[in-house]
Design an enzyme around this catalytic site. Structure first.
Site, mmCIF file in Angstrom:
data_model
loop_
_atom_site.group_PDB
_atom_site.id
_atom_site.type_symbol
_atom_site.label_atom_id
_atom_site.label_comp_id
_atom_site.label_asym_id
_atom_site.label_seq_id
_atom_site.Cartn_x
_atom_site.Cartn_y
_atom_site.Cartn_z
ATOM 1 N N ASP A 103 13.366 -36.499 21.362
ATOM 2 C CA ASP A 103 14.007 -35.927 20.181
ATOM 3 C C ASP A 103 14.766 -34.670 20.636
ATOM 4 O OD1 ASP A 103 12.076 -34.041 20.643
ATOM 5 O OD2 ASP A 103 10.992 -34.351 18.778
ATOM 6 N N SER A 104 15.484 -34.047 19.725
ATOM 7 C CA SER A 104 16.342 -32.933 20.132
ATOM 8 C C SER A 104 15.592 -31.609 20.157
ATOM 9 C CB SER A 104 17.509 -32.813 19.158
ATOM 10 O OG SER A 104 17.012 -32.384 17.893
ATOM 11 N N GLY A 105 14.388 -31.592 19.610
ATOM 12 C CA GLY A 105 13.650 -30.333 19.499
ATOM 13 C C GLY A 105 13.837 -29.685 18.151
ATOM 14 N N GLY A 106 14.858 -30.121 17.418
ATOM 15 C CA GLY A 106 15.166 -29.505 16.130
ATOM 16 C C GLY A 106 13.996 -29.569 15.152
ATOM 17 N N PHE A 107 13.415 -30.755 15.012
ATOM 18 C CA PHE A 107 12.362 -30.937 14.024
ATOM 19 C C PHE A 107 11.170 -30.018 14.304
ATOM 20 C CE2 PHE A 107 8.606 -33.052 12.218
ATOM 21 C CZ PHE A 107 9.016 -33.144 10.903
ATOM 22 N N ASP B 115 19.917 -31.653 15.098
ATOM 23 C CA ASP B 115 20.246 -31.635 13.673
ATOM 24 C C ASP B 115 19.370 -30.620 12.942
ATOM 25 O OD1 ASP B 115 17.856 -33.038 14.083
ATOM 26 O OD2 ASP B 115 18.088 -34.185 12.232
ATOM 27 N N GLN C 94 21.597 -37.159 7.793
ATOM 28 C CA GLN C 94 20.810 -36.309 6.895
ATOM 29 C C GLN C 94 21.330 -36.504 5.465
ATOM 30 O OE1 GLN C 94 18.069 -34.574 7.377
ATOM 31 N NE2 GLN C 94 17.882 -34.633 9.615
ATOM 32 N N GLY D 271 15.148 -36.544 8.290
ATOM 33 C CA GLY D 271 14.910 -35.796 7.064
ATOM 34 C C GLY D 271 14.080 -36.538 6.033
ATOM 35 N N ASP E 289 9.031 -44.200 15.112
ATOM 36 C CA ASP E 289 8.034 -43.474 15.910
ATOM 37 C C ASP E 289 7.109 -42.788 14.929
ATOM 38 O OD1 ASP E 289 10.174 -41.260 15.322
ATOM 39 O OD2 ASP E 289 8.375 -40.179 15.956
ATOM 40 N N CYS F 187 -8.693 -58.697 16.497
ATOM 41 C CA CYS F 187 -7.898 -57.950 17.481
ATOM 42 C C CYS F 187 -8.345 -58.363 18.882
ATOM 43 C CB CYS F 187 -8.097 -56.449 17.276
ATOM 44 S SG CYS F 187 -7.221 -55.423 18.463
ATOM 45 N N CYS G 258 -7.582 -56.664 21.632
ATOM 46 C CA CYS G 258 -7.449 -55.544 22.562
ATOM 47 C C CYS G 258 -8.734 -55.362 23.374
ATOM 48 C CB CYS G 258 -7.065 -54.256 21.832
ATOM 49 S SG CYS G 258 -8.441 -53.294 21.190
ATOM 50 N N CYS H 208 -11.795 -53.984 21.318
ATOM 51 C CA CYS H 208 -12.458 -54.927 20.409
ATOM 52 C C CYS H 208 -13.153 -56.052 21.163
ATOM 53 C CB CYS H 208 -11.436 -55.487 19.420
ATOM 54 S SG CYS H 208 -10.829 -54.211 18.302
ATOM 55 N N HIS I 238 -7.151 -48.838 20.806
ATOM 56 C CA HIS I 238 -7.156 -49.861 19.742
ATOM 57 C C HIS I 238 -6.006 -49.645 18.754
ATOM 58 C CE1 HIS I 238 -8.038 -52.473 16.432
ATOM 59 N NE2 HIS I 238 -7.863 -51.410 15.663
HETATM 60 ZN ZN LIG Z 1 -8.641 -53.689 18.995
#
Ligand SMILES: [Zn+2]
Length: 370
Positions: A60-64, A114, A208, A235, A285, A323, A325, A328, A354
């Site tokens: 990210d740009s760091g703005g947030f 931004d 925005q 935003g 994200d 699941c 994974c 699990c 998980h």
């Molecule tokens: Zn799992």
């Protein structure tokens, strides 16, 4: 995209992320800029080499973060002056320096700097903020066009270092045991992957316009006019009701090109990511799967599980019977509950693995259905 704020997805080593099928992760420029510093990472070959992650990275740009984490920030036409949340030192980020930082980090996708408009905001304030973001977007693009060849993985010095590493690895192969050979050849593959990367970054613009559909449309159209490799909707998820988020996403998407990646920033729950993918969002994200995991909140095919609850103390079943994974497959709810209750480090590791697995499975199902 799992979030790897400090060049690490908290609690999970990179080889496990690879096994889980993570193709891209997000790094936070604000944090890396403050510690260990962009110049340090650049000297070490860029973020991929530094964290040994050969797959894609978006920063990210760091703005947030400047707007959400730092104190005493002052926004001017030029950029933002702020105090570090670590030591109180004063820093300045502008469209140019945020782009410079992301070029220095050498991530694959970089974001325009931004201003994230707060919620709620008066119409006048929302427009002024949107206009500022548009002027900053132009400055980011100009700086990027002039400096994009400065990525660390493009520098002759770094390529020379990579080649040296490969040849020293070859030397070890000829003189060491079989186990070392496997390690060495893995390292050589990793180096060659890093070396043969397609040496360009992509710059994404950010739409925005607050919660105003007309402003969102205008912001989208004028951001597209500037021209970016992909478009993000920023935003949102700033405290507004969920129904409003959805409405703004849906109306903004109408104005974004379908043949470019469309990225919704900072979203969401498993149900939401399915819903937004259905609307046409390509990238998302969120810290939710990793952060919730560290607080013992687990997403499963049967709904949310708060593993700290006493009801799981004698539960021999897997966390999620549907699941596949590694958590699990191997551990019981009773064991996971015990680890969490005992404040063991392994609880954070297993819970995060998980949750990430559940999110990635969700996205795999979305892709399959598309
Ligand atoms: Zn799992």
């Amino acid at each position: 995209m799992p979030v790897g704020t400090q060049a690490t997805v908290k609690a999970v080593p990179q080889d496990v992320l690879e096994d889980l099928g993570v193709e891209i992760l997000l790094g936070n420029t604000y944090h890396l800029y403050l510690r260990p510093g962009v110049e340090q990472i650049r000297r070490l070959g860029g973020l991929h080499t530094f964290m040994s992650w050969p797959r894609a990275i978006l920063t990210d740009s760091g703005g947030f973060q400047v707007f959400s984490l730092s104190d005493l920030r002052k926004v001017t036409e030029d950029g933002v002056t702020f105090r570090s949340h670590l030591d109180g030192a004063t820093h300045f980020l502008s469209p140019e320096s945020a782009t410079e930082a992301q070029i220095g980090l050498g991530s694959d996708i970089i974001m325009a700097f931004d201003e994230c408009t707060e919620y709620p905001a008066e119409p006048q304030r929302t427009r002024a903020s949107m206009e500022l973001t548009l002027r900053w977007a132009e400055r980011c693009k100009r700086y990027f066009e002039e400096h994009q060849n400065e990525v660390p993985w493009n520098s002759p010095r770094h390529l020379a270092v990579s080649r040296q590493e490969v040849s020293s690895v070859e030397f070890q192969v000829s003189s060491n045991s079989e186990a070392n050979q496997t390690l060495a050849s893995q390292q050589a593959t990793r180096n060659s992957k890093l070396e043969t990367r397609n040496c360009t970054q992509a710059l994404f613009g950010i739409v925005q316009g607050g919660m105003d559909r007309a402003l969102r449309r205008e912001s989208a159209e004028r951001t597209i006019e500037i021209g970016f490799d992909g478009y993000a909707i920023g935003g949102l998820s700033v405290g507004e009701p969920r129904a409003l988020t959805r409405e703004i996403v849906e109306s903004t998407l109408e104005h974004l090109p379908k043949d470019k990646p469309r990225y919704l920033m900072g979203v969401g729950t498993p149900e939401e990511i399915v819903e937004y993918a259905k609307l046409g969002i390509d990238m998302m994200d969120c810290v939710l799967p990793t952060r919730a995991a560290r607080h013992g909140l687990l997403f499963t095919s049967e709904g949310k599980v708060s593993i700290k609850q006493a009801r799981y103390a004698a539960d021999q079943g897997p966390l999620d019977p549907n699941c596949s994974c590694r958590v699990c497959q191997r551990y019981s709810r009773a064991y996971l509950r015990h680890l969490y209750a005992s404040n063991e480090v392994l609880a954070q590791v297993l819970n995060t693995v998980h949750n990430l697995s559940y999110y990635l499975d969700t996205m795999r199902r979305v892709r399959h259905s598309i």
